[in-house]
Design an enzyme around this catalytic site. Sequence first.
Site, PDB file in Angstrom:
ATOM      1  N   ARG A  29       0.778  -1.164  -0.067  1.00  0.00           N
ATOM      2  CA  ARG A  29       0.051   0.008   0.105  1.00  0.00           C
ATOM      3  C   ARG A  29       0.841   1.306   0.033  1.00  0.00           C
ATOM      4  O   ARG A  29       0.581   2.212   0.813  1.00  0.00           O
ATOM      5  CB  ARG A  29      -0.965   0.061   1.215  1.00  0.00           C
ATOM      6  CG  ARG A  29      -1.970  -0.925   1.132  1.00  0.00           C
ATOM      7  CD  ARG A  29      -3.469  -0.419   0.368  1.00  0.00           C
ATOM      8  NE  ARG A  29      -4.088  -1.364   0.017  1.00  0.00           N
ATOM      9  CZ  ARG A  29      -5.352  -1.645   0.909  1.00  0.00           C
ATOM     10  NH1 ARG A  29      -5.557  -1.011   1.978  1.00  0.00           N
ATOM     11  NH2 ARG A  29      -6.022  -2.613   0.403  1.00  0.00           N
ATOM     12  N   ARG A  33      -3.865   6.542   0.873  1.00  0.00           N
ATOM     13  CA  ARG A  33      -4.435   7.557   1.398  1.00  0.00           C
ATOM     14  C   ARG A  33      -3.644   8.322   2.361  1.00  0.00           C
ATOM     15  O   ARG A  33      -3.783   9.498   2.842  1.00  0.00           O
ATOM     16  CB  ARG A  33      -5.549   7.282   2.291  1.00  0.00           C
ATOM     17  CG  ARG A  33      -6.943   6.887   1.377  1.00  0.00           C
ATOM     18  CD  ARG A  33      -8.024   6.776   2.311  1.00  0.00           C
ATOM     19  NE  ARG A  33      -7.725   5.145   2.567  1.00  0.00           N
ATOM     20  CZ  ARG A  33      -8.666   4.361   3.532  1.00  0.00           C
ATOM     21  NH1 ARG A  33      -9.790   4.951   3.937  1.00  0.00           N
ATOM     22  NH2 ARG A  33      -8.259   3.204   3.568  1.00  0.00           N
ATOM     23  N   ARG A  42      -7.556  10.879  -6.218  1.00  0.00           N
ATOM     24  CA  ARG A  42      -8.875  10.190  -6.097  1.00  0.00           C
ATOM     25  C   ARG A  42      -9.798  10.933  -6.209  1.00  0.00           C
ATOM     26  O   ARG A  42     -11.037  10.473  -6.845  1.00  0.00           O
ATOM     27  CB  ARG A  42      -8.784   9.320  -4.533  1.00  0.00           C
ATOM     28  CG  ARG A  42      -9.697   8.424  -4.844  1.00  0.00           C
ATOM     29  CD  ARG A  42     -10.321   7.734  -3.198  1.00  0.00           C
ATOM     30  NE  ARG A  42     -11.551   7.616  -3.317  1.00  0.00           N
ATOM     31  CZ  ARG A  42     -12.276   6.583  -2.825  1.00  0.00           C
ATOM     32  NH1 ARG A  42     -11.438   5.848  -1.796  1.00  0.00           N
ATOM     33  NH2 ARG A  42     -13.408   6.208  -3.099  1.00  0.00           N
ATOM     34  N   ASP A  79      -6.885  -3.109  -7.274  1.00  0.00           N
ATOM     35  CA  ASP A  79      -7.439  -3.872  -6.082  1.00  0.00           C
ATOM     36  C   ASP A  79      -7.653  -5.230  -6.321  1.00  0.00           C
ATOM     37  O   ASP A  79      -7.825  -5.711  -7.607  1.00  0.00           O
ATOM     38  CB  ASP A  79      -8.683  -3.184  -5.781  1.00  0.00           C
ATOM     39  CG  ASP A  79      -8.907  -3.631  -4.343  1.00  0.00           C
ATOM     40  OD1 ASP A  79      -8.285  -3.064  -3.082  1.00  0.00           O
ATOM     41  OD2 ASP A  79      -9.981  -4.453  -4.066  1.00  0.00           O
ATOM     42  N   TYR A 155     -14.719 -12.157   0.071  1.00  0.00           N
ATOM     43  CA  TYR A 155     -15.471 -10.891  -0.326  1.00  0.00           C
ATOM     44  C   TYR A 155     -16.754 -11.182  -1.129  1.00  0.00           C
ATOM     45  O   TYR A 155     -17.885 -10.643  -0.874  1.00  0.00           O
ATOM     46  CB  TYR A 155     -14.631 -10.099  -1.099  1.00  0.00           C
ATOM     47  CG  TYR A 155     -13.626  -9.343  -0.195  1.00  0.00           C
ATOM     48  CD1 TYR A 155     -13.962  -8.129   0.780  1.00  0.00           C
ATOM     49  CD2 TYR A 155     -12.254 -10.056   0.226  1.00  0.00           C
ATOM     50  CE1 TYR A 155     -13.035  -7.772   1.423  1.00  0.00           C
ATOM     51  CE2 TYR A 155     -11.375  -9.404   1.067  1.00  0.00           C
ATOM     52  CZ  TYR A 155     -11.723  -8.312   1.681  1.00  0.00           C
ATOM     53  OH  TYR A 155     -10.725  -7.701   2.471  1.00  0.00           O
TER      54      TYR A 155
END
Length: 348
Positions: A29, A33, A42, A79, A155
Amino acid sequence: MSVPSKTQKPFLQALAGETLSPPPVWLMRQAGRYLPEYRATREEAGGFLDLCYTPKLAVEVTLQPLRRYAFDAAILFSDILVVPNAIGRQVAFKQGEGPVLDPLTSRADVEALEPGKLRERLGPVFETVRGLASAIPSTTALIGFAGAPWTVATYMLEGGSSKDFSVAKSWVYSRPDDFAALMEVLIGATTDYLIAQIDAGAEAIQIFDTWAGVLPETEFHRWVIEPIGRITRALHEQRPGVPVIGFPKGAGVLYETFIRETGVDGVGLDASVPLAWAAKTLQPLCTVQGNMDPLLLVEGGPLMEQAVKRLLDTLGHGPFIFNLGHGIVPQTPPENVSRLIDLVRAPR
Ligand code: 1CP
């Protein structure tokens, strides 16, 4: 002009089994963010998936951390959940929440999946990889990735993140044939997806099995080791020379069997793996990558310095890639990342 050979890329040298001092370094990562420039891009993209599916912007956010820090590898910005999306499921990312998917509820849902559409639908991701292959510095390696079938299946069955994985486990235990059918689709789709990333320019592959550690031993063999082993062997056969890193987070003592039976070239260690044990038991089997606690990167200061020193003292004498034990968290001060790289690269 000659194409840069692997020998110019420390990350690939380490994966080929070389011991390097200082070791190569990148962070899971590393785009994200915690960087203000990521938050701005973004915003510009609109949604998170729009960012993943707009090559110009995905290339930009992949390169952002490389402009600040001299990492030895860049990881494709995408992702793990683009795969369920590409084979026909709805996936949404709501700001501040986790991912939301329309959960699979029946065998018919599994049979309606469209793995044959994946290559076409993920065209923008391959275009991002091609863009990166020509944009990154000649000593930086380009990592492609996918989620492992088990983690992606959780998921798809839970409809998002989970605390206890009760829905996914109920498929494993009470509907084994339906679960096996889903895993077959995911093994094929993941292999196909990774081959296409390699053909677009990815030089190494990481397979993220973030939720590997929630399965008991028997199921870990069947649903973590077997699928990742099949994908790894297919990649090695069809695209020889491209190393594969497995990241079975939370595997504990099963890390050893995982390496032996999957045939991975490198293994990502989570922060709970004891270093002396990893040096003695795992490092003779393959290159190890990891495993500083991402919260120590938030903390910085002497605690982080001690952790870096301990990692280099324990794992730095064999094939090793410096990384965290999991992804960078959003509250990480960017200046702590600079300090970390300086510490890893300091002459010893
Ligand atoms: O901007 C945002 O709000 C989205 C945050 C975000 C980012 C930056 C998500 C949503 N995904 C990503 C990018 C990403 N995800 C990358 C590429 C960038 C890089 O590493 O520099 C990679 C490799 C991933 C992989 C990923 N996504 C994993 C496996 C690794 C891990 O961290 O465990 C998993 C489990 C996901 C699912 C996912 N996507 C996003 C979130 C917040 C999550 C986790 C949800 C959960 O905890 O269940």
